[in-house]
Enzyme design. Structure first.
Site, PDB file in Angstrom:
ATOM      1  N   GLY A 155       6.557  25.589 -14.023  1.00 38.19           N
ATOM      2  CA  GLY A 155       5.333  26.374 -13.940  1.00 38.19           C
ATOM      3  C   GLY A 155       5.646  27.791 -13.494  1.00 38.19           C
ATOM      4  O   GLY A 155       6.694  28.059 -12.895  1.00 38.19           O
ATOM      5  N   CYS A 156       4.723  28.710 -13.782  1.00 41.38           N
ATOM      6  CA  CYS A 156       4.950  30.119 -13.427  1.00 41.38           C
ATOM      7  C   CYS A 156       4.927  30.330 -11.916  1.00 41.38           C
ATOM      8  O   CYS A 156       5.828  30.952 -11.355  1.00 41.38           O
ATOM      9  CB  CYS A 156       3.912  31.004 -14.116  1.00 41.38           C
ATOM     10  SG  CYS A 156       2.208  30.423 -13.965  1.00 41.38           S
TER      11      CYS A 156
END
Length: 358
Positions: A155-156
């Site tokens: 995930g970012c």
């Protein structure tokens, strides 16, 4: 490596979303990868450059409506930009074809299936794949990436947070019960969709927290923190609050932690030195000098992440900072870095000079 061995064919499933578009941008000038299939249900039959005119004359490939396994038949690598719950069913079918996979959903990011099922409120149909899936941060797991059949692209928010925390977690320099993360993302993090909440007039001049308790990335960050610290997946908990800001792309994390006794005399200079030593061989991690702090503008459009930290002697708190492009190092460009590691290409291939101007 012969010429034939040096070219691999990649298919992108869901190529017209924002992550898909960033993958196309990154691979378009790559010396070793060529596009095989760009799939899209919405835009099937249309040239990619008609959907994103910036690609006119650069990527004019026709979008195809293919199943993931159909696209995989003649591909070396398939990159999926599918929703969670969909990838968990599609990825095993792709793997059966012999193609390798980088998946952008949360479906394969966890080692503990119970944590995944609680965070996503889903029952995982193929939990056995969690054992072999490699978490796709090359700076931490490049040796595992070399032979990986399935890579879970992080995930970012986890990437932004973990890159800042890793040097201190690995060395036992911070109190593992004290981690507080405030992070801010640009609007592209919400994806390419027509939703009133993300319309220009709603977002312009706005700045707000969301998912303040129970955001899915909290458990992902916590599990990776535990693994980086040499503990079991559920041992470390973190406090994480995401925010949405009115810019297209970019992400900034501010992290508050307490030093352990092992840190000794804590100073801002020592924090900077720890970063420089830990990331000294990493092209895509830029440790800023002195007390210079990260800015999303400096990394937007790139695969670079910038880090630095400061010590507040008044409170005894260490403040760690990181900035990246949420679509770049936070998603698609990091996936290309991982793909390079998987196929034995230099990790910088196609990425080192991807930066924007003003």
């Amino acid at each position: 490596m012969s010429m034939e061995e040096s070219v691999k064919y990649v298919s992108i499933i869901g190529a017209t979303g924002y992550v898909g578009a960033e993958l196309v941008r990154g691979f378009a000038g790559h010396p070793n990868f060529r596009f095989r299939h760009l799939t899209s249900k919405t835009f099937a039959g249309k040239p990619y450059s008609e959907i994103y005119p910036v690609f006119r004359g650069v990527v004019d490939n026709i979008c195809e409506e293919l199943s993931p396994e159909e696209a995989a038949q003649d591909s070396d690598l398939v990159i999926t930009a599918l929703p969670h719950g969909v990838s968990s069913k599609a990825v095993p079918e792709i793997l059966k074809t012999g193609a390798r996979v980088i998946d952008h959903s949360g479906d394969f990011r966890y080692k503990d299936v119970a944590t995944y099922e609680k965070s996503y409120n889903l029952t995982h149909p193929n939990p056995e794949l969690l054992k072999t899936a490699v978490y796709g941060i090359p700076e931490f797991y490049r040796d595992e990436l070399k032979d990986a059949k399935l890579v879970a692209n992080p995930g970012c928010y986890p990437t932004c947070s973990l890159m800042a925390l890793a040097p201190f977690l690995k060395a036992g320099l911070i109190d593992q019960d004290s981690i507080i993360i405030d992070a801010v993302s640009g609007v592209s993090g919400a994806g390419r969709k027509a939703d009133l909440a993300y319309a220009f007039c709603e977002e312009d001049d706005s700045f707000k927290p969301y998912g303040a308790v129970g955001h899915r990335h909290t458990s992902e960050i916590a599990e990776q923190c535990s693994l980086l610290a040499g503990k079991d997946p559920g041992d470390i908990k973190v406090t994480f609050t995401p925010h949405l800001a009115p810019f297209k792309r970019g992400m900034l994390a501010t992290i508050y932690v307490k030093p352990t006794k092992a840190f000794g005399e804590v100073t801002s200079e020592k924090i900077n030195d720890i970063y420089k030593e830990f990331y000294k061989d990493e092209t895509f991690v830029r440790v800023l000098p002195g007390k210079t702090l990260p800015d999303v503008k400096a990394v937007a459009g790139s695969n670079y992440i910038e880090v630095n930290g400061l010590f507040d002697p008044e409170t005894g708190i260490i403040k760690l900072f990181s900035a990246q492009d949420n679509l770049g190092k936070g998603a698609a460009l990091q996936a290309i870095q991982a793909a390079n590691a998987m196929f034995g290409f230099p990790e910088t291939a196609g990425l080192k000079n991807i930066v924007r101007g003003i």
